[in-house]
Design an enzyme around this catalytic site. Structure first.
Site, mmCIF file in Angstrom:
data_model
loop_
_atom_site.group_PDB
_atom_site.id
_atom_site.type_symbol
_atom_site.label_atom_id
_atom_site.label_comp_id
_atom_site.label_asym_id
_atom_site.label_seq_id
_atom_site.Cartn_x
_atom_site.Cartn_y
_atom_site.Cartn_z
ATOM 1 N N LYS A 253 0.874 -1.186 0.000
ATOM 2 C CA LYS A 253 0.000 0.000 0.000
ATOM 3 C C LYS A 253 0.910 1.235 0.000
ATOM 4 O O LYS A 253 1.468 1.611 1.031
ATOM 5 C CB LYS A 253 -0.885 -0.039 1.250
ATOM 6 C CG LYS A 253 -2.246 0.605 1.121
ATOM 7 C CD LYS A 253 -2.241 2.091 0.927
ATOM 8 C CE LYS A 253 -1.922 2.880 2.169
ATOM 9 N NZ LYS A 253 -1.753 4.338 1.855
ATOM 10 N N GLY B 17 6.824 5.044 8.410
ATOM 11 C CA GLY B 17 6.020 6.264 8.442
ATOM 12 C C GLY B 17 6.122 6.914 9.802
ATOM 13 O O GLY B 17 7.116 6.743 10.519
ATOM 14 N N SER B 18 5.075 7.633 10.164
ATOM 15 C CA SER B 18 5.137 8.418 11.399
ATOM 16 C C SER B 18 4.980 7.529 12.638
ATOM 17 O O SER B 18 4.361 6.458 12.582
ATOM 18 C CB SER B 18 4.038 9.473 11.388
ATOM 19 O OG SER B 18 2.782 8.843 11.365
ATOM 20 N N THR B 19 5.495 8.023 13.752
ATOM 21 C CA THR B 19 5.392 7.271 15.010
ATOM 22 C C THR B 19 3.930 7.161 15.444
ATOM 23 O O THR B 19 3.506 6.126 15.964
ATOM 24 C CB THR B 19 6.274 7.940 16.079
ATOM 25 O OG1 THR B 19 7.637 7.810 15.658
ATOM 26 C CG2 THR B 19 6.129 7.287 17.439
ATOM 27 N N GLY C 112 2.428 4.475 13.432
ATOM 28 C CA GLY C 112 3.084 3.229 13.839
ATOM 29 C C GLY C 112 2.504 2.686 15.134
ATOM 30 O O GLY C 112 2.298 1.475 15.276
ATOM 31 N N GLU D 95 9.273 1.050 11.136
ATOM 32 C CA GLU D 95 10.391 1.992 10.969
ATOM 33 C C GLU D 95 9.768 3.378 11.036
ATOM 34 O O GLU D 95 9.060 3.785 10.114
ATOM 35 C CB GLU D 95 11.082 1.717 9.621
ATOM 36 C CG GLU D 95 12.508 2.219 9.585
ATOM 37 C CD GLU D 95 12.617 3.625 9.043
ATOM 38 O OE1 GLU D 95 12.616 4.574 9.886
ATOM 39 O OE2 GLU D 95 12.709 3.797 7.831
ATOM 40 N N CYS E 249 13.847 10.188 7.231
ATOM 41 C CA CYS E 249 13.595 9.829 8.637
ATOM 42 C C CYS E 249 14.856 9.991 9.481
ATOM 43 O O CYS E 249 14.762 10.240 10.680
ATOM 44 C CB CYS E 249 13.005 8.440 8.759
ATOM 45 S SG CYS E 249 13.916 7.208 7.852
ATOM 46 N N GLU F 221 9.729 15.702 15.252
ATOM 47 C CA GLU F 221 10.211 15.482 13.890
ATOM 48 C C GLU F 221 9.528 16.498 12.961
ATOM 49 O O GLU F 221 8.322 16.657 12.998
ATOM 50 C CB GLU F 221 9.837 14.059 13.444
ATOM 51 C CG GLU F 221 10.324 13.742 12.060
ATOM 52 C CD GLU F 221 10.078 12.296 11.656
ATOM 53 O OE1 GLU F 221 8.937 11.825 11.792
ATOM 54 O OE2 GLU F 221 11.032 11.646 11.214
HETATM 55 P P1 NAD Z 1 1.770 8.452 7.985
HETATM 56 O O1 NAD Z 1 2.661 7.683 8.860
HETATM 57 O O2 NAD Z 1 0.422 8.726 8.495
HETATM 58 O O3 NAD Z 1 1.612 7.702 6.562
HETATM 59 C C1 NAD Z 1 2.514 6.742 6.093
HETATM 60 C C2 NAD Z 1 1.730 5.607 5.431
HETATM 61 O O4 NAD Z 1 0.822 5.017 6.359
HETATM 62 C C3 NAD Z 1 0.869 6.028 4.241
HETATM 63 O O5 NAD Z 1 0.897 4.995 3.276
HETATM 64 C C4 NAD Z 1 -0.518 6.134 4.848
HETATM 65 O O6 NAD Z 1 -1.567 5.980 3.921
HETATM 66 C C5 NAD Z 1 -0.512 4.998 5.828
HETATM 67 N N1 NAD Z 1 -1.442 5.133 6.953
HETATM 68 C C6 NAD Z 1 -1.909 6.273 7.521
HETATM 69 N N2 NAD Z 1 -2.723 5.972 8.565
HETATM 70 C C7 NAD Z 1 -2.767 4.621 8.652
HETATM 71 C C8 NAD Z 1 -3.418 3.701 9.532
HETATM 72 N N3 NAD Z 1 -4.186 4.111 10.542
HETATM 73 N N4 NAD Z 1 -3.216 2.377 9.349
HETATM 74 C C9 NAD Z 1 -2.428 1.937 8.359
HETATM 75 N N5 NAD Z 1 -1.804 2.756 7.482
HETATM 76 C C10 NAD Z 1 -1.954 4.081 7.630
HETATM 77 O O7 NAD Z 1 2.527 9.770 7.575
HETATM 78 P P2 NAD Z 1 1.947 11.150 7.034
HETATM 79 O O8 NAD Z 1 0.674 11.543 7.721
HETATM 80 O O9 NAD Z 1 1.922 11.081 5.575
HETATM 81 O O10 NAD Z 1 3.110 12.124 7.533
HETATM 82 C C11 NAD Z 1 3.049 12.685 8.828
HETATM 83 C C12 NAD Z 1 4.436 12.791 9.443
HETATM 84 O O11 NAD Z 1 5.008 11.497 9.573
HETATM 85 C C13 NAD Z 1 5.465 13.527 8.626
HETATM 86 O O12 NAD Z 1 5.362 14.881 8.759
HETATM 87 C C14 NAD Z 1 6.746 12.984 9.176
HETATM 88 O O13 NAD Z 1 7.105 13.643 10.354
HETATM 89 C C15 NAD Z 1 6.398 11.567 9.484
HETATM 90 N N6 NAD Z 1 6.853 10.635 8.419
HETATM 91 C C16 NAD Z 1 7.905 9.831 8.713
HETATM 92 C C17 NAD Z 1 8.366 8.965 7.745
HETATM 93 C C18 NAD Z 1 9.533 8.068 7.993
HETATM 94 O O14 NAD Z 1 10.130 7.570 7.048
HETATM 95 N N7 NAD Z 1 9.877 7.799 9.222
HETATM 96 C C19 NAD Z 1 7.772 8.918 6.497
HETATM 97 C C20 NAD Z 1 6.658 9.725 6.242
HETATM 98 C C21 NAD Z 1 6.213 10.573 7.236
#
Ligand code: NAD
Length: 495
Positions: A193, A245-247, A250, A267, A301, A399
């Site tokens: 996804k 993605g975001s904490t 996560g 991660e 990240c 972050e």
């Molecule tokens: P996010 O973590 O919400 O999204 C990352 C992925 O997770 C996307 O594919 C999204 O569709 C999916 N997702 C979102 N909510 C979900 C859920 N409840 N269950 C399963 N999947 C879900 O990140 P974001 O909202 O796009 O960005 C927000 C902040 O996160 C950024 O500003 C940044 O600080 C951080 N971020 C960190 C990383 C990293 O590599 N560590 C990457 C992207 C964003």
């Protein structure tokens, strides 16, 4: 080449469907979601907005492909060859894939080509090699009954099953390959996804995998938003979720996975310290710190977003960073003169601007010029802050995921270790010095999954990568990745 030609090449690669069980599909609901060019703010595609029904179809396809065993029981050397073929096709398509990534994500074309596409090829080839090297061990047991009987266990490594891979928008293609490559090498099947902002290269990857001969259902791509991701996490047919993605997200995923004892590798975010020691020459410290926080417009990240400099060198080093960063040129990823591309989305730009405002409001000193963005894209100029008060600040804690760094002075090594570790995150850190004794002492004491010495953001398929503390659970790359997509099975013989 002119802009229009670059955009033409990129647009020629767009496919607005998802791949489930080897077939190109729309969402069952017919709903779509708009994809933007972040340099111009224009809509460039409408991809399926998948819901629970689509996730169910994709997971069932991956489940079938796993349970029918054709992929996992394939001779390891054949699986290896298919993954190498996949890598060759990605390499042959490099220019077009890089154009697609730059159009959709915004990053400079050389970064898309040199890091994302070349990196994806490198990871696919490295992980392909593991397909023929997965091994277990045997162990003689001490079980005493009945007397005279001996027991020996064969401890095998078996694929974990159906993997749900959820990836972010900062390095869309590479993040996907970091998960797909080891999962496929071990015999798992995958539902990927991509992020709603950046689905286009993931769709193209699925097309190339199919062309390489990876069987239908083994690698599926489902496009959608957070709700789509949540449906994947909750699906009973998924054995493991691997997420970057975001904490905040996560944590939600970890909670949901706990309900069904589903495996999860996370991660997550970071707030990585860059530590300059007093012997480091100024130019090296300045370039190291600047590149550490500006790569990919700071959307990394492991971005080095906290800079620690000894008190007596503080003004000189921090002024140098502000000078270089303040002059960095912003522009479309297709502009050969642009050093920094746009942020990925209007929403993300707003978030980064709010965090920059918090720095000024909370008393940090902004050392770079304010350059308002008058384009229709999502550009944010680099911001270098100094916090000499030692006061707690949002920018030191949170972050940002943008081109923002905050510099702080320190007294001695004990002080900098304390400050560097004063974070909920523990993803990366770098130390800049010619004194390897002190560098290694610091590396021992810093809470981070990766500590670089005289480098930042160096990542390799052979080097385990992941976070301590709230930066995540599990490791990617190297043998650690293979361990993550397999689990042991003990087969016990008596004789
Ligand atoms: P996010 O973590 O919400 O999204 C990352 C992925 O997770 C996307 O594919 C999204 O569709 C999916 N997702 C979102 N909510 C979900 C859920 N409840 N269950 C399963 N999947 C879900 O990140 P974001 O909202 O796009 O960005 C927000 C902040 O996160 C950024 O500003 C940044 O600080 C951080 N971020 C960190 C990383 C990293 O590599 N560590 C990457 C992207 C964003």
């Amino acid at each position: 080449m002119k802009f229009a030609e670059h955009i033409e090449i990129a647009k020629g690669q767009i496919r607005q469907q998802m791949l489930i069980d080897g077939k190109w599909q729309a969402a069952a609901s017919g709903q779509t979601s708009a994809v933007h060019d972040p340099a111009r703010g224009e809509v460039i595609a409408q991809v399926p907005l998948a819901g629970e029904e689509d996730i169910d179809r994709a997971v069932k396809a991956a489940r079938r492909a796993f349970d029918e065993r054709a992929w996992r029981d394939m001779l390891p050397a054949v699986r290896e060859r298919l993954l190498l073929k996949f890598a060759d096709l990605v390499e042959a398509d490099a220019e077009r894939l890089a154009h697609l990534e730059t159009l959709n994500q915004g990053k400079p074309l050389p970064l898309a080509l040199g890091a994302e596409v070349a990196g994806s090829v490198q990871w696919l080839r490295y992980m392909a090699g593991w397909a023929t090297k997965i091994e277990g061990h045997t162990v003689d047991l001490s079980f005493p009954l009945p007397p005279g009987t001996r027991y020996r266990a064969m401890v095998q490594r078996v694929p974990v099953g159906v993997v749900g891979a959820i990836v972010p928008w900062n390095f869309p293609m590479m993040m996907a390959v970091w998960k797909i490559a080891p999962a496929l090498a071990t015999g798992c099947t995958v539902v990927l996804k991509p992020a709603e902002e950046t689905p286009l290269t993931a769709i193209r990857l699925a097309e190339l995998a199919l062309e390489a001969g990876i069987p239908a259902g083994v690698f599926n791509v489902v496009t959608g938003n957070g709700a789509t991701g949540a449906a994947l996490v909750a699906h009973a047919g998924v054995d493991k979720i691997t997420f970057t993605g975001s904490t905040v997200t996560g944590k939600a995923i970890a909670q949901r996975c706990a309900v069904d004892v589903r495996r999860a590798a996370l991660e997550l975010g970071g707030k990585s310290p860059v530590i300059v020691l007093d012997d480091c020459d100024t130019e090296r410290a300045v370039m190291g710190a600047t590149q550490g926080f500006l790569l990919n417009s700071g959307q990394v990240c492991t971005a080095g977003s906290r800079l620690y400099v000894p008190k007596k060198r503080f003004d000189e080093v921090v002024a140098g960073v502000a000078d270089v960063a303040g002059k960095a040129t912003l522009g479309s990823g297709f502009d050969p003169d642009a050093q920094i591309g746009p942020l990925v989305s209007a929403r993300h730009k707003e978030r980064v601007m709010r965090l920059i405002e918090s720095g000024e409001r909370e008393g940090a000193k902004l050392l770079t010029p304010i350059r308002p963005d008058e384009s229709s894209g999502y550009f944010v100029a680099p911001a270098v802050f100094a916090n000499t008060s030692g006061q707690p600040m949002t920018l030191v804690r949170e972050e940002v995921f943008g081109p923002v760094i905050i510099a702080m002075p320190y007294d001695d090594l004990y002080d900098v270790i304390r400050q560097a570790n004063d974070s909920v995150y523990g993803l990366g850190a770098s130390v800049w010095t010619n004194d390897f004794t002190r560098a290694l002492r610091l590396a021992d004491r810093i809470d981070a999954g990766t500590v670089w010495i005289n480098a930042h953001n160096v990542i390799d398929p052979a080097m385990p990568f992941g976070g301590m503390k709230q930066s995540g659970i599990g490791r990617e790359h190297g043998r650690a990745a293979i361990d993550g997509y397999t689990e042991t099975k003990s087969v016990c013989l008596s004789f």
